[in-house]
Write a protein that holds these residues in place. Structure first.
Motif, PDB file in Angstrom:
ATOM      1  N   THR A   1       3.147   4.028 -11.337  1.00 28.88           N
ATOM      2  CA  THR A   1       3.478   4.840 -12.415  1.00 28.88           C
ATOM      3  C   THR A   1       5.032   4.907 -12.592  1.00 28.88           C
TER       4      THR A   1
ATOM      5  N   ARG B   1       1.068  -1.269  -0.082  1.00 29.45           N
ATOM      6  CA  ARG B   1       0.315  -0.126   0.043  1.00 29.45           C
ATOM      7  C   ARG B   1       1.075   1.169  -0.054  1.00 29.45           C
TER       8      ARG B   1
ATOM      9  N   ASP C   1       2.434   7.599  -5.218  1.00 34.30           N
ATOM     10  CA  ASP C   1       2.135   8.343  -7.269  1.00 34.30           C
ATOM     11  C   ASP C   1       0.704   9.473  -6.487  1.00 34.30           C
ATOM     12  N   GLY C   2      -0.147   9.465  -5.348  1.00 39.61           N
ATOM     13  CA  GLY C   2      -1.039  10.237  -4.890  1.00 39.61           C
ATOM     14  C   GLY C   2      -1.555   9.468  -4.919  1.00 39.61           C
ATOM     15  N   LYS C   3      -2.318   7.743  -5.674  1.00 39.39           N
ATOM     16  CA  LYS C   3      -3.316   7.053  -6.007  1.00 39.39           C
ATOM     17  C   LYS C   3      -2.927   5.116  -5.503  1.00 39.39           C
ATOM     18  N   LEU C   4      -4.144   5.307  -4.783  1.00 37.40           N
ATOM     19  CA  LEU C   4      -4.186   3.867  -3.937  1.00 37.40           C
ATOM     20  C   LEU C   4      -5.173   3.390  -5.435  1.00 37.40           C
ATOM     21  N   ASP C   5      -3.985   2.507  -7.024  1.00 34.27           N
ATOM     22  CA  ASP C   5      -4.723   1.548  -7.997  1.00 34.27           C
ATOM     23  C   ASP C   5      -4.444   0.349  -8.032  1.00 34.27           C
ATOM     24  N   SER C   6      -3.261   0.601  -7.639  1.00 29.30           N
ATOM     25  CA  SER C   6      -3.141  -1.266  -7.121  1.00 29.30           C
ATOM     26  C   SER C   6      -1.818  -1.266  -8.253  1.00 29.30           C
ATOM     27  N   ARG C   7      -1.148  -0.212  -8.688  1.00 29.08           N
ATOM     28  CA  ARG C   7      -0.334   0.103 -10.394  1.00 29.08           C
ATOM     29  C   ARG C   7       1.046   1.147  -9.746  1.00 29.08           C
TER      30      ARG C   7
ATOM     31  N   ARG D   1       7.812   7.631 -13.166  1.00 25.50           N
ATOM     32  CA  ARG D   1       8.121   8.650 -12.145  1.00 25.50           C
ATOM     33  C   ARG D   1       8.974   9.229 -13.120  1.00 25.50           C
TER      34      ARG D   1
ATOM     35  N   ASP E   1       2.167   1.731  -3.902  1.00 24.41           N
ATOM     36  CA  ASP E   1       0.628   2.306  -4.603  1.00 24.41           C
ATOM     37  C   ASP E   1       0.776   3.649  -4.524  1.00 24.41           C
ATOM     38  N   ILE E   2       0.232   3.999  -2.992  1.00 27.62           N
ATOM     39  CA  ILE E   2       0.104   5.459  -3.077  1.00 27.62           C
ATOM     40  C   ILE E   2       1.724   6.521  -3.142  1.00 27.62           C
TER      41      ILE E   2
END
Length: 121
Positions: A85, A71, A77-83, A87, A74-75
């Motif tokens: 991102t 978690r 990048d500012g989004k809790l989306d299971s990805r 950088r 995941d967070i």
């Protein structure tokens, strides 16, 4: 006149058959690629599970520890989306910004710093 209409219709039918054959070929290629990705995903899932079980056994950590760390990552990048991102990385030589998924700066060719061990591969 009927001959011209028949010729036109036959040309349309042939074109439709060609499009259908091309679509089928693309679908088969995509099915093969999807099957390949599924096998790779299954293999990675198996490897991750094996590694976690080794770490958990040797360290005494609980499953909640890895879930919390996942978690946290995941967070980032500012989004809790299971990805994860991609950088933006600053080049150590020229200072320009570049997508961190690249190994080298697109402007000067300098090797970009890796954020994690998997980016070094």
């Amino acid at each position: 006149m009927d001959i011209l209409i028949d010729l036109h219709q036959q040309a349309e039918i042939n074109q439709a058959r060609n499009h259908a054959a091309q679509a089928q070929s693309v679908a088969e290629q995509l099915r093969w690629e999807l099957d390949t990705l599924k096998r790779k995903s299954d293999s990675l899932t198996l490897a991750c599970q094996a590694l976690w079980e080794i770490v958990r056994t040797q360290s005494g950590l609980k499953d909640t520890a890895i879930l919390e760390k996942m978690r946290d990552i995941d967070i980032r990048d500012g989004k809790l989306d299971s990805r994860i991102t991609p950088r933006v990385a600053d080049c150590p030589r020229c200072g320009r910004k570049s997508n961190a998924s690249r190994k080298d700066c697109i402007y000067c060719g300098e090797k970009l710093p890796a954020e994690n061990v998997f980016e070094k591969c």
